[in-house]
Write an enzyme that holds these catalytic residues in place. Sequence first.
Site, PDB file in Angstrom:
ATOM      1  N   HIS A  12     -11.415  -4.600  10.359  1.00 62.10           N
ATOM      2  CA  HIS A  12     -11.951  -4.495   9.004  1.00 62.10           C
ATOM      3  C   HIS A  12     -13.352  -3.873   9.013  1.00 62.10           C
ATOM      4  CE1 HIS A  12      -8.789  -7.326   7.801  1.00 62.10           C
ATOM      5  NE2 HIS A  12      -9.128  -7.185   6.537  1.00 62.10           N
ATOM      6  N   GLU A  50       0.816  -1.221   0.000  1.00 57.91           N
ATOM      7  CA  GLU A  50       0.000   0.000   0.000  1.00 57.91           C
ATOM      8  C   GLU A  50       0.845   1.265   0.000  1.00 57.91           C
ATOM      9  OE1 GLU A  50      -0.842  -2.680   1.650  1.00 57.91           O
ATOM     10  OE2 GLU A  50      -2.937  -3.083   1.172  1.00 57.91           O
TER      11      GLU A  50
HETATM   12  C1  LIG Z   1      -2.184  -4.131   4.578  1.00 57.93           C
HETATM   13  C2  LIG Z   1      -3.201  -5.044   3.993  1.00 57.93           C
HETATM   14  N1  LIG Z   1      -3.420  -5.013   2.673  1.00 57.93           N
HETATM   15  C3  LIG Z   1      -4.330  -5.829   2.108  1.00 57.93           C
HETATM   16  C4  LIG Z   1      -5.038  -6.706   2.877  1.00 57.93           C
HETATM   17  C5  LIG Z   1      -6.094  -7.590   2.236  1.00 57.93           C
HETATM   18  N2  LIG Z   1      -5.613  -8.960   2.159  1.00 57.93           N
HETATM   19  C6  LIG Z   1      -5.947  -9.850   3.086  1.00 57.93           C
HETATM   20  S1  LIG Z   1      -5.214 -11.312   2.819  1.00 57.93           S
HETATM   21  C7  LIG Z   1      -4.437 -10.758   1.454  1.00 57.93           C
HETATM   22  C8  LIG Z   1      -3.541 -11.668   0.695  1.00 57.93           C
HETATM   23  C9  LIG Z   1      -2.330 -11.983   1.460  1.00 57.93           C
HETATM   24  O1  LIG Z   1      -1.592 -12.918   0.784  1.00 57.93           O
HETATM   25  P1  LIG Z   1      -0.440 -13.719   1.487  1.00 57.93           P
HETATM   26  O2  LIG Z   1       0.417 -12.808   2.271  1.00 57.93           O
HETATM   27  O3  LIG Z   1       0.219 -14.531   0.451  1.00 57.93           O
HETATM   28  O4  LIG Z   1      -1.186 -14.655   2.547  1.00 57.93           O
HETATM   29  P2  LIG Z   1      -2.257 -15.787   2.279  1.00 57.93           P
HETATM   30  O5  LIG Z   1      -3.593 -15.147   2.356  1.00 57.93           O
HETATM   31  O6  LIG Z   1      -1.984 -16.413   0.974  1.00 57.93           O
HETATM   32  O7  LIG Z   1      -2.078 -16.753   3.405  1.00 57.93           O
HETATM   33  C10 LIG Z   1      -4.767  -9.442   1.201  1.00 57.93           C
HETATM   34  C11 LIG Z   1      -4.290  -8.667   0.069  1.00 57.93           C
HETATM   35  C12 LIG Z   1      -4.806  -6.691   4.263  1.00 57.93           C
HETATM   36  N3  LIG Z   1      -5.492  -7.497   5.100  1.00 57.93           N
HETATM   37  N4  LIG Z   1      -3.875  -5.869   4.797  1.00 57.93           N
END
Ligand SMILES: Cc1ncc(C[n+]2csc(CCOP(=O)(O)OP(=O)(O)O)c2C)c(N)n1
Lengths: 336, 334
Positions: free
Chosen positions: B128, B59
Site C-alpha cells: 500500500h 476494480e
Molecule cells: C483489490 C482491493 N481493492 C480495495 C481494497 C481496499 N479495501 C481494503 S479492505 C476493503 C473492504 C473489504 O471488505 P471485506 O472483503 O468484506 O472484508 P472485511 O474488511 O470486512 O474483513 C477494501 C475495499 C483492497 N485492499 N484491495
Amino acid sequence: MNIKNEPEAVRRREALKDRIEQLRRMIEIRAVEERIQALFSEGHIRGSTHLANGQEAVAVGIAKEINFRDVVTCTYRGHSHALALGASPESIIGEICGRSIGCARGIGGSMHLMAPEVGLLPTFAIVGAGIPVACGAALAAKVKKTGAIAVAIFGDGATNIGAFHESLNFASIKKLPVIFICENNLYGEYTPIQLSTPIENIAIRGSSYGIEGRIVDGQDIDAVATSISDAAQKAREGEGPTLLEMKTYRFSGHSRSDPATYRPPGELENWLKKDPIKLFSSNLIKENLASLELLEQIKIEVTRKVEKATQKVLASSEPLESEILNHVYENAETKL
Amino acid sequence: MKLRMRQAVQKALDDSLASDENVIILGEDIGAAGGAFKATEGLMEKYGSLRVMDTPISEMGFLGAGVGAAIMGLKPVVEMMFIEFVGVALDQLTTQAATMRYLSRGKFSVPLVMRASASAGQGFGCQHSQTLDHWFRGTPGLKVVMPSGSRSAYGLLRAAIEDPDPVIVLEPRILYGVREEFDVDENYRQPLGKAEIIRNGEDVTLVTAGAMTSIAKAAAEICPAKIEIIDLLSIWPWDSKTIFESARKTGRIVTLEESQAASGWGGDIISKVLEQGLDFLKAPPHRITLPDAPIPYNGKLEAKYLPSPNYVSKQIAALVSTNVAPKNWWNEKL
Ligand SMILES: Cc1ncc(C[n+]2csc(CCOP(=O)(O)OP(=O)(O)O)c2C)c(N)n1
Ligand SMILES: [Mg+2]
C-alpha cells in the site's frame, strides 16, 4: 518453502483441542485487539490496522479443526487468525509495532502477519489475493500427495472480486482440497453489504460452481468447528472444495479510527448480544466445564500475558537497516 | 487561500461535474463515505448517485465500465483508493484503454481518468505504498501525471478530465492533508506534458515529481550548491524542452524519484539527455531513487528507504563539488 517447526506455535495450536483453551484463545484475541487499538492511539503503530473483535469464534473454530501442516491464506484483518493458528501475542504485537521481535521482523506491519510454522502465509492486503493462492497450495498438496488441505479466509466484499469466482471454478473443476471461508461481517469498509452485493447469503455463490455452500453461525465456535471439520474431511477425501459463509460482525470500525457512524442504530448492540466469547463462556458453564471463578481467572491471566507481551515489545529493538535490502531474492544482491 | 490537496482534488471534481454533464465519477466508498481520503466529500449529495457512484469491490468491473462509458462519450473519473489495487484490473487500462484509439483507427477514444493515491512514508507497508508509474509509463496510449500539491492537483486533474485520451493521475497520499497557498481559479489548467521550474539555480538541474518535490525544495534550502528544481508534473509524456534547456544552463542533471532504481522515470530522462550529447555536461548525470527492494513498514527503515532532504542535499553537494557521481546509500556498508 523454508519452514522450521517452532514448537511454541505448534504447542499453542495443539492446545486448542481443549475447550477451555479455545475460550482462553478467544479472550486472548480480544485482549490483543483492544491493546492494539490503545497502542494505535498512543502512536506506536503506523499506517492502518484492522481489528477483528467480534469475529473470534471464526478464527479459533477454524484453527482448532485444521492441522498445523495445512496452509492458510488470510487478509489484513488477520490478527485473530494469526493468534488462533498459534502465533504468540508478542510476535503479533511486535510486528504491528514494527519491532524486530515481530513475526516479520517489523518489515510487514499489521496487514502482513504470518506464522509459517503453523501454515499461515503472510497475510494479503489486496482484497481477494489470497484466494487463488490457497488454491495453489491445495494443488501442491494434491500433486505432492501430502494429505494437507488449504484454507482461504476472506471477507464478504471480496466475493465481488474476479479472483474469488475464478478460484471457485478452478478448485471445483480440479477437485482441489481447499476450503473457502467467507467472514461475512456485513460491511466492506464503510459500505453495508446490501449496497454492494445483491444477495443476502454469500453461500449461494458456491452453487454456480458446483460447490456446496453452507451458512454458518460465526458467533458460535461449535457451529464453526463442525462446518470446518466436515469441509476438511471432504477435502482430504478428494471430494473437493466447500464454501462456508460465517455470519459474523466486527465490533470495531473498518480500520484505524473509523468510528463506524454508518451503522444503523441498534445494530452493534444487537450483535454485542451475540458476543462469541460470552456465548461460549455460558455454554461452557452449562456444560459444567467452567465456573464464573475460572472465567474470571482466565481473564486476569490473559490480561497479564498480553500486558507482559506488550511491555516486551515496547522494550524491544527496531529492525536493522540492513533488513531493507534482505530477502528480495534468494541470491542476487539488489545493489546496482 | 490555503487549501489541502484533498480539498483541491474535491474542488476540481466538483467544478468538472458542474461544467460538463458527461463527467461521472466511480469508485469504492467515494459517495456516501466521501472517499477513503475525503477527496470526494459532498459530491454524491450534490450530483446524485448516478453521476457519483459507489461501486462494489470489483476494480476490473468498474474500471472496465469506465473504459466502455468513455468510449460512448462520457468522461469517467475512476478512483483507485490505492494504486496497487489497479493490479487486479490492469488489463482494462494497459491493454484495452491504451489501444482503443489505435485499433479503431481513431474512430473510438477513451477520455478516461484514473485517479489513485500513491506513494510511501506513512507506514502502510509494501502493498500500500508504491507509486507504480512504470506500470503505465511504458504503455503507448496512456498518459501519467503526478501533482505535487494543491495547485497542481487542481490544474492537472481538470486538464486530465478534459484530455481526449486516458490519463492516470497519481496523487501522493502523503500530500492530501498538506495545505498549499492556492486561490482556486476555475479556468486554471496545468497543461499535460509541461514541467515547471519551481526554483532557479546555476549549479545543477534537479528534476523531481510528486511528494519528492517538497523534499527537493527542503534539500535546496540546506545544500551549498545552487539547485534549479523542475517539478515534472507530467511523467509521460514529459517536457523535454524545459529539462534540456535547464540542463544546458547548469551543466549538471540529477533526478529525484520516488521509484525504485530499475523502474524509475529518471532512467528515461537521463538517457535522452545523454543522447543529446555530452558536450554540455560537467558531471555525470545522477539519479536519486529508492533501492530495488519493497517498502518496509517500520518507521525508521521507511525513513531510510525514502530520500530525505539531508540525503538529497549531500548527494547533490558531492556531485557538484567533485563532478563525480556519489554512491547511493545502499552501496555503502549498512
Ligand atoms: C483489490 C482491493 N481493492 C480495495 C481494497 C481496499 N479495501 C481494503 S479492505 C476493503 C473492504 C473489504 O471488505 P471485506 O472483503 O468484506 O472484508 P472485511 O474488511 O470486512 O474483513 C477494501 C475495499 C483492497 N485492499 N484491495
Ligand atoms: Mg466484510
